[in-house]
Design an enzyme around this catalytic site. Structure first.
Site, PDB file in Angstrom:
ATOM      1  N   LYS A  22       0.842  -1.208   0.000  1.00 25.80           N
ATOM      2  CA  LYS A  22       0.000   0.000   0.000  1.00 25.80           C
ATOM      3  C   LYS A  22       0.871   1.251   0.000  1.00 25.80           C
ATOM      4  CE  LYS A  22      -1.831   1.573   4.038  1.00 25.80           C
ATOM      5  NZ  LYS A  22      -1.593   3.011   4.262  1.00 25.80           N
ATOM      6  N   ASN A  23       1.911   1.244   0.838  1.00 26.57           N
ATOM      7  CA  ASN A  23       2.713   2.454   0.990  1.00 26.57           C
ATOM      8  C   ASN A  23       3.644   2.707  -0.202  1.00 26.57           C
ATOM      9  OD1 ASN A  23       1.386   2.797   3.359  1.00 26.57           O
ATOM     10  ND2 ASN A  23       3.132   2.350   4.697  1.00 26.57           N
ATOM     11  N   CYS A 116      -5.374  12.649  12.762  1.00 28.45           N
ATOM     12  CA  CYS A 116      -5.744  11.288  12.440  1.00 28.45           C
ATOM     13  C   CYS A 116      -5.716  10.454  13.693  1.00 28.45           C
ATOM     14  CB  CYS A 116      -4.830  10.712  11.375  1.00 28.45           C
ATOM     15  SG  CYS A 116      -3.343   9.987  11.999  1.00 28.45           S
ATOM     16  N   ARG A 121      -0.997  14.718  12.715  1.00 25.05           N
ATOM     17  CA  ARG A 121      -0.089  14.294  11.646  1.00 25.05           C
ATOM     18  C   ARG A 121       0.279  15.527  10.836  1.00 25.05           C
ATOM     19  NH1 ARG A 121      -1.325   8.268   9.477  1.00 25.05           N
ATOM     20  NH2 ARG A 121       0.659   7.880   8.490  1.00 25.05           N
ATOM     21  N   ASP A 305       4.456   0.396  12.092  1.00 25.39           N
ATOM     22  CA  ASP A 305       3.243  -0.282  11.621  1.00 25.39           C
ATOM     23  C   ASP A 305       3.169  -1.738  12.090  1.00 25.39           C
ATOM     24  OD1 ASP A 305       2.559   2.037  10.376  1.00 25.39           O
ATOM     25  OD2 ASP A 305       2.929   1.353   8.336  1.00 25.39           O
ATOM     26  N   ARG A 397      -8.392  -0.758   4.641  1.00 29.04           N
ATOM     27  CA  ARG A 397      -7.493   0.250   4.073  1.00 29.04           C
ATOM     28  C   ARG A 397      -6.147  -0.369   3.708  1.00 29.04           C
ATOM     29  NH1 ARG A 397      -6.023   4.137   7.968  1.00 29.04           N
ATOM     30  NH2 ARG A 397      -4.639   4.644   6.275  1.00 29.04           N
TER      31      ARG A 397
HETATM   32  C1  UD1 Z   1       4.174   6.641   6.357  1.00 25.98           C
HETATM   33  C2  UD1 Z   1       3.343   5.409   6.152  1.00 25.98           C
HETATM   34  C3  UD1 Z   1       2.811   4.879   7.465  1.00 25.98           C
HETATM   35  C4  UD1 Z   1       3.953   4.691   8.453  1.00 25.98           C
HETATM   36  C5  UD1 Z   1       4.810   5.942   8.555  1.00 25.98           C
HETATM   37  C6  UD1 Z   1       6.056   5.733   9.399  1.00 25.98           C
HETATM   38  C7  UD1 Z   1       2.442   5.774   3.945  1.00 25.98           C
HETATM   39  C8  UD1 Z   1       1.245   6.015   3.101  1.00 25.98           C
HETATM   40  N1  UD1 Z   1       2.250   5.728   5.267  1.00 25.98           N
HETATM   41  O1  UD1 Z   1       3.308   7.632   6.904  1.00 25.98           O
HETATM   42  O2  UD1 Z   1       2.159   3.621   7.226  1.00 25.98           O
HETATM   43  O3  UD1 Z   1       3.417   4.378   9.714  1.00 25.98           O
HETATM   44  O4  UD1 Z   1       5.246   6.359   7.257  1.00 25.98           O
HETATM   45  O5  UD1 Z   1       6.805   4.684   8.919  1.00 25.98           O
HETATM   46  O6  UD1 Z   1       3.532   5.586   3.448  1.00 25.98           O
HETATM   47  N2  UD1 Z   1       5.908  14.455  10.794  1.00 25.98           N
HETATM   48  C9  UD1 Z   1       6.007  15.788  11.112  1.00 25.98           C
HETATM   49  N3  UD1 Z   1       5.909  16.716  10.107  1.00 25.98           N
HETATM   50  C10 UD1 Z   1       5.731  16.346   8.793  1.00 25.98           C
HETATM   51  C11 UD1 Z   1       5.636  14.975   8.482  1.00 25.98           C
HETATM   52  C12 UD1 Z   1       5.734  14.043   9.512  1.00 25.98           C
HETATM   53  O7  UD1 Z   1       6.167  16.157  12.266  1.00 25.98           O
HETATM   54  O8  UD1 Z   1       5.654  17.221   7.931  1.00 25.98           O
HETATM   55  C13 UD1 Z   1       5.991  13.444  11.885  1.00 25.98           C
HETATM   56  C14 UD1 Z   1       4.676  12.658  12.006  1.00 25.98           C
HETATM   57  O9  UD1 Z   1       3.744  13.336  12.807  1.00 25.98           O
HETATM   58  C15 UD1 Z   1       5.145  11.377  12.643  1.00 25.98           C
HETATM   59  C16 UD1 Z   1       6.536  11.188  12.050  1.00 25.98           C
HETATM   60  O10 UD1 Z   1       6.934  12.455  11.545  1.00 25.98           O
HETATM   61  O11 UD1 Z   1       5.237  11.527  14.026  1.00 25.98           O
HETATM   62  C17 UD1 Z   1       6.588  10.162  10.947  1.00 25.98           C
HETATM   63  O12 UD1 Z   1       5.714  10.503   9.929  1.00 25.98           O
HETATM   64  P1  UD1 Z   1       5.970  10.128   8.400  1.00 25.98           P
HETATM   65  O13 UD1 Z   1       7.245   9.370   8.250  1.00 25.98           O
HETATM   66  O14 UD1 Z   1       5.796  11.355   7.597  1.00 25.98           O
HETATM   67  O15 UD1 Z   1       4.753   9.138   8.135  1.00 25.98           O
HETATM   68  P2  UD1 Z   1       3.760   9.160   6.928  1.00 25.98           P
HETATM   69  O16 UD1 Z   1       4.472   9.470   5.662  1.00 25.98           O
HETATM   70  O17 UD1 Z   1       2.563   9.949   7.279  1.00 25.98           O
END
Ligand code: UD1
Length: 417
Positions: A22-23, A116, A121, A305, A397
């Site tokens: 999915k990711n 979320c 997030r 995850d 999902r």
């Molecule tokens: C992706 C994955 C999700 C996985 C996560 C961490 C997808 C679709 N989803 O989510 O399944 O659990 O990586 O491996 O690929 N953060 C900030 N600011 C930002 C972006 C992120 O503070 O602009 C923080 C988030 O709140 C979180 C951490 O960074 O605490 C990790 O988030 P991130 O790596 O961005 O996860 P996703 O890309 O949302």
């Protein structure tokens, strides 16, 4: 809404083919906007998040068709650059479309993805990467408006290796003039998969899998085909199912290297693990043991995850297992539901302490989020009696036909819609 009813205690025996990630598929679907042609994505799982991404692509003007696990996206003619709230809220990760729309059309308007179930997030890292490339971004009335008639390559240092921010930066940089260097980039296998796809579009991109990714300007976009990598979290979840229920199953079509941190933990718990080139066999007989603390970290660390499903396995392990959740601040929502099955878990902030109990007992429980929902399935398979999991669409999902797969392995599991 659906109810998944599981009569626990049935050993799992057989083979599971692991579907595409999915990711990986979601950012690649966003990246298909850059193709200005036809992309065929193979090994595409049938998930509600994929359906939500298809609806976004169609809204933007793409023609999308699906033939079993292949999705064909024609992105030649785009008619819009916005994603309205109804489509954004269907899938938390739809912010991944931002970089691609901006790169292709020079402007993008998205409604804010909002909070979320895993806690806030934020997308500050995504936005500062795009600003560094020259995008003008305003946030007003719940909308993010990005304008950049031309983006320019630059150096982007992420303060945290965010998966989504790394992908958005790569997508925007693919349409840039000049070279973009992303440092402290996420190293997840899905980033590498996105790089492979972008290379097929003619983008000169390298470094994915390391913390420095270089994207060297615009490529010659062409029709292309891509097969997404296997879903390592789905693999981890089915391994956890076998570890919880007992039995012996083989995963096929998987990359064992992507789940090493998980298979190491399961082996330490007392399961026998054997890996081949693209297979993992797990045999779970006898009692499981508690293991050293499980601390979630960015890849190649233990994946956040996989924390909920592996916690579900630890509930009946002999001894105490400590979980430290470093990625998402609200990722213990499954704990209260697992406690209803008789689990002994104490949480304090980002730490959960599981003291193994002899048995779990079936009860009515409710899934709280995607991987938390999977953890409930894992626990219920090993529990005595009947568990009814009320699920408001979380599990679909990320898992393609989880009920059918587990039933084919011998689980007593049914779904009522
Ligand atoms: C992706 C994955 C999700 C996985 C996560 C961490 C997808 C679709 N989803 O989510 O399944 O659990 O990586 O491996 O690929 N953060 C900030 N600011 C930002 C972006 C992120 O503070 O602009 C923080 C988030 O709140 C979180 C951490 O960074 O605490 C990790 O988030 P991130 O790596 O961005 O996860 P996703 O890309 O949302």
């Amino acid at each position: 809404m659906s109810i998944i009813r599981i009569n626990g205690g049935k050993r799992l025996i057989g083979s599971v083919s692991v579907h595409g990630a999915k990711n990986s598929v979601l950012p690649i679907m966003a990246a298909s906007l850059l193709a200005c042609g036809e992309t065929i994505i193979h090994n595409c799982p049938d998930l509600s998040d994929v359906e939500a991404a298809i609806r976004i692509l169609v809204h933007l003007g793409c023609t999308v068709s699906r033939d079993r696990d292949s999705v064909c996206i024609d992105s030649r003619h785009l008619s819009r650059s916005d994603i309205p709230h109804e489509l954004m809220r269907e899938m938390r990760s739809s912010v991944i479309f931002l970089g691609a729309i901006l790169s292709r059309l020079g402007e993008a308007v998205l409604s804010m993805p909002g909070g979320c179930e895993l806690g806030p997030r934020p997308i500050d890292l995504h936005l500062s990467a795009l600003r560094a490339m020259g995008a003008e971004i305003t946030e007003e009335g719940g909308n993010i408006t990005c304008k950049a008639p031309s983006l320019t390559g630059c150096r982007i240092n992420l303060s945290f290796p965010s998966v989504g921010a790394t992908e958005n930066a790569m997508l925007a940089a693919s349409g840039c003039s000049g070279t973009t260097v992303i440092t402290n980039a996420a190293c997840e296998p899905e980033i590498w998969d996105l790089q492979c796809y972008l290379k097929k579009l003619g983008v000169n991109v390298y470094g994915a899998g390391t913390s420095i990714i270089t994207v060297d300007g615009r490529g010659k976009m062409t029709d292309n085909q891509h097969r997404v990598i296997p879903d390592r979290i789905v693999a981890a979840t089915y391994l956890a199912c076998a570890a919880s229920a007992g039995g012996s199953i083989e995963l096929t079509g998987v990359n064992p290297e992507h789940v090493t941190t998980v298979t190491e933990v399961l082996a330490e718990m007392g399961c026998r693990i054997a890996t081949g080139t693209d297979t993992i066999q797990i045999t779970a007989d006898g009692p499981r043991k508690a293991v050293r603390p499980i601390i979630t970290k960015p890849y190649p660390g233990f994946p956040t995850d996989a924390q909920p499903p592996i916690m579900a396995v630890s509930l009946t392990a002999e001894g105490t297992t400590v979980f430290v959740e470093n990625i998402f601040e609200n990722r213990f929502r499954h704990v209260a539901e697992l406690q209803r099955l008789g689990a002994d878990i104490k949480t304090e902030g980002r730490v959960a302490i599981v003291s193994g109990v002899k048995k779990l007992y079936g009860a009515p429980i409710t899934s709280t989020d995607l991987r938390g929902g999977a953890a409930l399935v894992v626990a219920a398979l090993g529990a005595e009696g009947t568990t009814e999991i009320t699920d408001r669409g979380h599990i679909d999902r990320g898992y393609d036909n989880i009920v059918g797969v587990l039933r084919s392995l011998g689980a007593d599991i049914k779904r009522y819609d």
